[in-house]
Enzyme design. Structure first.
Site, PDB file in Angstrom:
ATOM      1  N   LYS A  35      59.825  68.142  35.336  1.00 46.47           N
ATOM      2  CA  LYS A  35      58.380  67.930  35.471  1.00 46.47           C
ATOM      3  C   LYS A  35      58.156  67.226  36.793  1.00 46.47           C
ATOM      4  CE  LYS A  35      54.628  68.334  32.817  1.00 46.47           C
ATOM      5  NZ  LYS A  35      54.309  69.378  31.841  1.00 46.47           N
ATOM      6  N   GLY A  91      38.944  74.281  18.060  1.00 51.36           N
ATOM      7  CA  GLY A  91      39.033  74.565  19.494  1.00 51.36           C
ATOM      8  C   GLY A  91      39.140  76.054  19.742  1.00 51.36           C
ATOM      9  N   GLY A 125      39.011  77.810  22.646  1.00 54.74           N
ATOM     10  CA  GLY A 125      39.132  77.989  24.094  1.00 54.74           C
ATOM     11  C   GLY A 125      40.011  79.175  24.422  1.00 54.74           C
ATOM     12  N   ASN A 126      40.720  79.074  25.530  1.00 54.61           N
ATOM     13  CA  ASN A 126      41.548  80.199  25.990  1.00 54.61           C
ATOM     14  C   ASN A 126      42.553  80.646  24.943  1.00 54.61           C
ATOM     15  OD1 ASN A 126      40.572  80.674  28.628  1.00 54.61           O
ATOM     16  ND2 ASN A 126      41.470  78.731  29.264  1.00 54.61           N
ATOM     17  N   VAL A 127      43.209  79.691  24.314  1.00 52.06           N
ATOM     18  CA  VAL A 127      44.209  80.037  23.303  1.00 52.06           C
ATOM     19  C   VAL A 127      43.552  80.234  21.938  1.00 52.06           C
ATOM     20  CG1 VAL A 127      46.310  79.302  22.115  1.00 52.06           C
ATOM     21  CG2 VAL A 127      46.010  78.767  24.545  1.00 52.06           C
ATOM     22  N   TYR A 129      40.580  81.082  20.924  1.00 49.88           N
ATOM     23  CA  TYR A 129      39.805  82.309  20.703  1.00 49.88           C
ATOM     24  C   TYR A 129      40.739  83.509  20.503  1.00 49.88           C
ATOM     25  CZ  TYR A 129      36.658  86.182  21.056  1.00 49.88           C
ATOM     26  OH  TYR A 129      35.976  87.336  20.758  1.00 49.88           O
TER      27      TYR A 129
HETATM   28  P1  NAD Z   1      40.946  75.250  26.642  1.00 47.65           P
HETATM   29  O1  NAD Z   1      40.439  74.092  27.423  1.00 47.65           O
HETATM   30  O2  NAD Z   1      40.666  76.629  27.107  1.00 47.65           O
HETATM   31  O3  NAD Z   1      40.426  75.162  25.130  1.00 47.65           O
HETATM   32  C1  NAD Z   1      40.312  73.978  24.411  1.00 47.65           C
HETATM   33  C2  NAD Z   1      39.043  74.083  23.610  1.00 47.65           C
HETATM   34  O4  NAD Z   1      38.960  72.956  22.749  1.00 47.65           O
HETATM   35  C3  NAD Z   1      37.775  74.089  24.474  1.00 47.65           C
HETATM   36  O5  NAD Z   1      36.954  75.179  24.098  1.00 47.65           O
HETATM   37  C4  NAD Z   1      37.120  72.757  24.143  1.00 47.65           C
HETATM   38  O6  NAD Z   1      35.708  72.818  24.185  1.00 47.65           O
HETATM   39  C5  NAD Z   1      37.611  72.524  22.743  1.00 47.65           C
HETATM   40  N1  NAD Z   1      37.538  71.132  22.286  1.00 47.65           N
HETATM   41  C6  NAD Z   1      37.707  69.994  23.005  1.00 47.65           C
HETATM   42  N2  NAD Z   1      37.553  68.928  22.210  1.00 47.65           N
HETATM   43  C7  NAD Z   1      37.319  69.396  20.972  1.00 47.65           C
HETATM   44  C8  NAD Z   1      37.088  68.785  19.704  1.00 47.65           C
HETATM   45  N3  NAD Z   1      37.055  67.468  19.567  1.00 47.65           N
HETATM   46  N4  NAD Z   1      36.869  69.585  18.631  1.00 47.65           N
HETATM   47  C9  NAD Z   1      36.887  70.931  18.766  1.00 47.65           C
HETATM   48  N5  NAD Z   1      37.084  71.554  19.934  1.00 47.65           N
HETATM   49  C10 NAD Z   1      37.293  70.798  21.014  1.00 47.65           C
HETATM   50  O7  NAD Z   1      42.517  74.998  26.492  1.00 47.65           O
HETATM   51  P2  NAD Z   1      43.610  76.051  26.010  1.00 47.65           P
HETATM   52  O8  NAD Z   1      44.311  76.580  27.201  1.00 47.65           O
HETATM   53  O9  NAD Z   1      43.014  76.971  25.016  1.00 47.65           O
HETATM   54  O10 NAD Z   1      44.651  75.083  25.294  1.00 47.65           O
HETATM   55  C11 NAD Z   1      44.403  74.580  23.982  1.00 47.65           C
HETATM   56  C12 NAD Z   1      45.527  73.652  23.574  1.00 47.65           C
HETATM   57  O11 NAD Z   1      46.768  74.348  23.595  1.00 47.65           O
HETATM   58  C13 NAD Z   1      45.706  72.444  24.476  1.00 47.65           C
HETATM   59  O12 NAD Z   1      46.155  71.349  23.713  1.00 47.65           O
HETATM   60  C14 NAD Z   1      46.823  72.897  25.408  1.00 47.65           C
HETATM   61  O13 NAD Z   1      47.541  71.797  25.934  1.00 47.65           O
HETATM   62  C15 NAD Z   1      47.682  73.689  24.455  1.00 47.65           C
HETATM   63  N6  NAD Z   1      48.528  74.686  25.144  1.00 47.65           N
HETATM   64  C16 NAD Z   1      47.962  75.669  25.875  1.00 47.65           C
HETATM   65  C17 NAD Z   1      48.777  76.595  26.511  1.00 47.65           C
HETATM   66  C18 NAD Z   1      48.198  77.721  27.310  1.00 47.65           C
HETATM   67  O14 NAD Z   1      48.915  78.670  27.608  1.00 47.65           O
HETATM   68  N7  NAD Z   1      46.929  77.692  27.663  1.00 47.65           N
HETATM   69  C19 NAD Z   1      50.177  76.512  26.373  1.00 47.65           C
HETATM   70  C20 NAD Z   1      50.731  75.498  25.584  1.00 47.65           C
HETATM   71  C21 NAD Z   1      49.879  74.581  24.970  1.00 47.65           C
END
Ligand code: NAD
Length: 356
Positions: free
Chosen positions: A82, A187, A189-191, A193
């Site tokens: 890291k 949540g 979001g990207n993952v 949904y």
């Molecule tokens: P993102 O920011 O696209 O989505 C997160 C969503 O959570 C957002 O829509 C946000 O509005 C919502 N949110 C925030 N606070 C909230 C709450 N209190 N209650 C409900 N919803 C809330 O992020 P992502 O890329 O979808 O990642 C989601 C999680 O997965 C994170 O913890 C991230 O660290 C983890 N993660 C993501 C990836 C990846 O490939 N994107 C890989 C490993 C881990």
């Protein structure tokens, strides 16, 4: 303040630490390589306004170790590393600073490979990439889901989480299909949904919450999900809870109120404290350790380095289900929490294996 390294509480026989300083651009960065037994150390480059050098060191030691475990459990020929850049990404980021970071990474000769993390973007990594080959997750390509991608790992993360959720449902509820299964997704979001879409296609019934009303509306309109409040989402009488927003959602307060039999979601650091996996197990709730189930993204990034064949990535992501199946079986057999078993399995996979 005196900053110790070898006697630091987070020091875990890390193989290598580098401290970089470039007065011209203001770059101050630390790279930690925890273990390279399985291969070069790949991990995110985080930019954050750490209050002290000590705080930055603590973060990089802890996070690099986590990457060794995550990559070993994902069956990747990678070690754990890291890097952290000390600074406010909104105020202190510049192309010159990112190029300086790239120059430093080049000096490490590939021992550590940087990827995007909080505070850095694919664009930042591309700027670093002007000065070093040792960055990952930046090549434009056909994405995991067939769509053009700038390297966003979310589709692979979501698919891995879906596969892992299936493995957990199979183990805890004894069912191989998801038809009519009820799942609460926190949540969207990207993952979240994309996970919800996989679940919908498999016949599950969805309950969702997000702090952004538009995200909730989209899930309601497009996936027929039921919107619930933030207070309700973890407490619903559903089969599975899938945390996909924030960390520390599994804590003394929330675990006592969970009615689901399975927790399987993508959010990082879901356990408020490490012993909370034991608390979940004590309540008969099967917890899929977050760093195992959400490894689809790093698998995707790693395959970029090997030419990126979408079918190969998909098959590799599907091994997340097998690894979780093994963790669940061992946890049940030994009456141990799943997080403890996941760490043991990771150690078996990276200790004693040296290929560099
Ligand atoms: P993102 O920011 O696209 O989505 C997160 C969503 O959570 C957002 O829509 C946000 O509005 C919502 N949110 C925030 N606070 C909230 C709450 N209190 N209650 C409900 N919803 C809330 O992020 P992502 O890329 O979808 O990642 C989601 C999680 O997965 C994170 O913890 C991230 O660290 C983890 N993660 C993501 C990836 C990846 O490939 N994107 C890989 C490993 C881990």
């Amino acid at each position: 303040m005196n900053m110790s390294v070898f006697s630091h509480p987070e020091f875990d026989n890390h193989e290598h630490l580098s401290f970089f300083s470039d007065p011209e651009t203001g770059l101050r960065a630390i790279v930690a390589v925890h273990n390279t037994n399985r291969g070069p150390a790949l991990g995110g480059c985080r930019m954050y306004p750490y209050a002290s050098d000590e705080e930055a060191l603590r973060d990089v030691l802890r996070l690099s170790k986590g990457m060794t475990y995550k990559s070993a459990l994902a069956n990747l020929d990678l070690g754990g590393g890291k890097s952290v850049i000390i600074g406010d990404p909104r105020a202190h980021k510049s192309e010159a600073l990112m190029e300086a970071m790239g120059r430093f990474l080049e000096q490490l000769g590939g021992l550590y490979i940087a990827a995007e993390d909080s505070g850095t973007s694919v664009a930042d990594l591309q700027v670093m990439g002007r000065r070093t080959r040792h960055v990952a997750g930046i090549a434009p390509r056909a994405g995991f889901d067939g769509q053009p991608s700038n390297g966003d790992p979310s589709p692979a993360t979501a698919y891995g989480t879906f596969v892992g959720l299936q493995a957990a449902v199979q183990h805890r509820l004894g069912r191989g299909d998801l038809e009519g299964l009820t799942v609460a997704v926190q949540g969207i979001g990207n993952v979240g949904y994309r996970l919800a879409r996989h679940l919908k296609e498999a016949g599950a019934k969805l309950y969702v919450h997000d702090v952004y009303a538009e995200s909730v509306e989209r899930a309601v309109d497009e996936l027929g999900a039921t919107a619930v409040s933030g207070d309700e989402i973890l407490k619903l009488d559903v089969d599975v809870v899938a945390p996909c927003a924030l960390g520390a959602v599994l804590n003394d307060d929330s675990i006592g109120k969970l009615q689901a039999k399975v927790v399987a979601g993508a959010a990082n650091n879901q356990l408020a404290q490490s012993h909370h996996d034991a608390v979940l197990a004590g309540r008969g709730i099967l917890y899929a350790p977050d760093f195992v189930i959400n490894a689809g993204g790093i698998i995707d990034v790693c395959h970029e380095r090997n030419g990126h064949d979408a079918a190969a990535v998909r098959a590799h992501v599907e091994t997340i289900g097998d690894t979780l199946g093994e963790i669940f079986a061992r946890a049940e057999h030994g009456s141990q929490p799943t997080g403890v078993i996941a760490n043991q399995l990771a150690e078996e996979r990276f200790r004693g294996k040296s290929q560099l």
